[in-house]
Design a protein around this motif. Sequence first.
Motif, PDB file in Angstrom:
ATOM      1  N   ALA A  96       0.719  -0.998   0.060  1.00 38.01           N
ATOM      2  CA  ALA A  96       0.119   0.195  -0.103  1.00 38.01           C
ATOM      3  C   ALA A  96       0.823   1.202  -0.012  1.00 38.01           C
ATOM      4  O   ALA A  96       2.034   1.223   0.789  1.00 38.01           O
ATOM      5  N   ASN A  97       0.314   2.370  -0.532  1.00 36.43           N
ATOM      6  CA  ASN A  97       1.040   3.361  -0.712  1.00 36.43           C
ATOM      7  C   ASN A  97      -0.078   4.575  -0.556  1.00 36.43           C
ATOM      8  O   ASN A  97      -0.925   4.802  -1.232  1.00 36.43           O
ATOM      9  N   LYS A  98      -0.085   5.340   0.555  1.00 30.60           N
ATOM     10  CA  LYS A  98      -1.146   6.296   0.913  1.00 30.60           C
ATOM     11  C   LYS A  98      -2.633   5.616   0.672  1.00 30.60           C
ATOM     12  O   LYS A  98      -3.539   6.304   0.370  1.00 30.60           O
ATOM     13  N   GLY A  99      -2.595   4.445   1.182  1.00 28.74           N
ATOM     14  CA  GLY A  99      -3.858   3.653   1.221  1.00 28.74           C
ATOM     15  C   GLY A  99      -4.528   2.898  -0.092  1.00 28.74           C
ATOM     16  O   GLY A  99      -5.202   2.355  -0.245  1.00 28.74           O
ATOM     17  N   ALA A 100      -3.487   3.094  -1.441  1.00 28.24           N
ATOM     18  CA  ALA A 100      -3.840   2.931  -2.520  1.00 28.24           C
ATOM     19  C   ALA A 100      -2.915   1.324  -2.691  1.00 28.24           C
ATOM     20  O   ALA A 100      -1.929   1.510  -2.086  1.00 28.24           O
ATOM     21  N   PRO A 101      -3.331   0.554  -3.547  1.00 27.41           N
ATOM     22  CA  PRO A 101      -2.630  -0.627  -3.652  1.00 27.41           C
ATOM     23  C   PRO A 101      -1.272  -0.284  -4.426  1.00 27.41           C
ATOM     24  O   PRO A 101      -0.960   0.741  -5.135  1.00 27.41           O
ATOM     25  N   ARG A 102      -0.336  -1.310  -4.162  1.00 29.27           N
ATOM     26  CA  ARG A 102       1.148  -0.894  -4.733  1.00 29.27           C
ATOM     27  C   ARG A 102       1.786  -2.146  -5.088  1.00 29.27           C
ATOM     28  O   ARG A 102       1.812  -3.226  -4.221  1.00 29.27           O
ATOM     29  N   THR A 103       2.186  -2.397  -6.274  1.00 29.16           N
ATOM     30  CA  THR A 103       2.889  -3.677  -6.593  1.00 29.16           C
ATOM     31  C   THR A 103       4.351  -3.549  -6.603  1.00 29.16           C
ATOM     32  O   THR A 103       4.667  -2.200  -7.311  1.00 29.16           O
ATOM     33  N   TRP A 104       5.377  -4.432  -6.353  1.00 29.20           N
ATOM     34  CA  TRP A 104       6.640  -3.735  -5.985  1.00 29.20           C
ATOM     35  C   TRP A 104       7.446  -5.028  -6.545  1.00 29.20           C
ATOM     36  O   TRP A 104       7.456  -6.000  -5.929  1.00 29.20           O
ATOM     37  N   LEU A 105       8.125  -4.951  -7.834  1.00 28.77           N
ATOM     38  CA  LEU A 105       8.954  -6.167  -8.275  1.00 28.77           C
ATOM     39  C   LEU A 105      10.345  -5.626  -8.350  1.00 28.77           C
ATOM     40  O   LEU A 105      10.700  -4.429  -8.763  1.00 28.77           O
ATOM     41  N   GLU A 106      11.184  -6.505  -7.772  1.00 29.23           N
ATOM     42  CA  GLU A 106      12.488  -6.043  -7.814  1.00 29.23           C
ATOM     43  C   GLU A 106      13.593  -7.323  -7.830  1.00 29.23           C
ATOM     44  O   GLU A 106      13.117  -8.277  -7.519  1.00 29.23           O
ATOM     45  N   GLY A 107      14.788  -6.996  -7.972  1.00 29.01           N
ATOM     46  CA  GLY A 107      15.988  -7.927  -8.017  1.00 29.01           C
ATOM     47  C   GLY A 107      15.949  -8.788  -9.185  1.00 29.01           C
ATOM     48  O   GLY A 107      15.654  -8.548 -10.056  1.00 29.01           O
ATOM     49  N   ASN A 108      15.987  -9.994  -8.593  1.00 28.10           N
ATOM     50  CA  ASN A 108      16.435 -11.049  -9.536  1.00 28.10           C
ATOM     51  C   ASN A 108      15.168 -11.602 -10.283  1.00 28.10           C
ATOM     52  O   ASN A 108      15.321 -12.068 -11.502  1.00 28.10           O
ATOM     53  N   ILE A 109      13.863 -11.305  -9.982  1.00 28.07           N
ATOM     54  CA  ILE A 109      12.853 -11.736 -10.605  1.00 28.07           C
ATOM     55  C   ILE A 109      12.965 -10.739 -11.938  1.00 28.07           C
ATOM     56  O   ILE A 109      12.697 -11.375 -12.909  1.00 28.07           O
ATOM     57  N   LEU A 110      13.665  -9.596 -12.093  1.00 33.39           N
ATOM     58  CA  LEU A 110      13.594  -8.963 -13.129  1.00 33.39           C
ATOM     59  C   LEU A 110      14.875  -9.156 -13.812  1.00 33.39           C
ATOM     60  O   LEU A 110      14.929  -9.291 -15.152  1.00 33.39           O
TER      61      LEU A 110
END
Length: 127
Positions: free
Chosen positions: A10-24
């Motif tokens: 969540a970011n300020k109550g809104a949904p947030r997707t976060w992809l990082e690192g080896n996945i990418l």
Amino acid sequence: MQEFKRKTGANKGAPRTWLEGNILESKGWVTGTEFVASIHRGFVTYTRNGADVADLPFPPPILQKTRRVAGKPGRPVIDTNGEHLRKIAGFTPGNVLTVLVDGDCIAVFDPKVVESLYTLWPNLAAD
């Protein structure tokens, strides 16, 4: 094709997707890579290298935007947040998302909203 699970933040109550690192990085999605983020009913896709989501067997996107992979060398990041994730894709903070990474396309969906993208993208099951 690789499959991962990630929790919607969540970011300020809104949904947030976060992809990082080896996945990418393992699929060549490095810092600075230009891509198109597309939000569809029930899921989100990221495409690069001229791959056009219109060429994929998905329903047309409601919203599209050209972006770049953020982060630093060795730790690329794709961060998507906002009410459009709730209103269009159906994501809510805390839900567990499925992330499918297949070369020039990444698909993110909540299995509670979309039964499976395998029904729309059948060649994934064969990889």
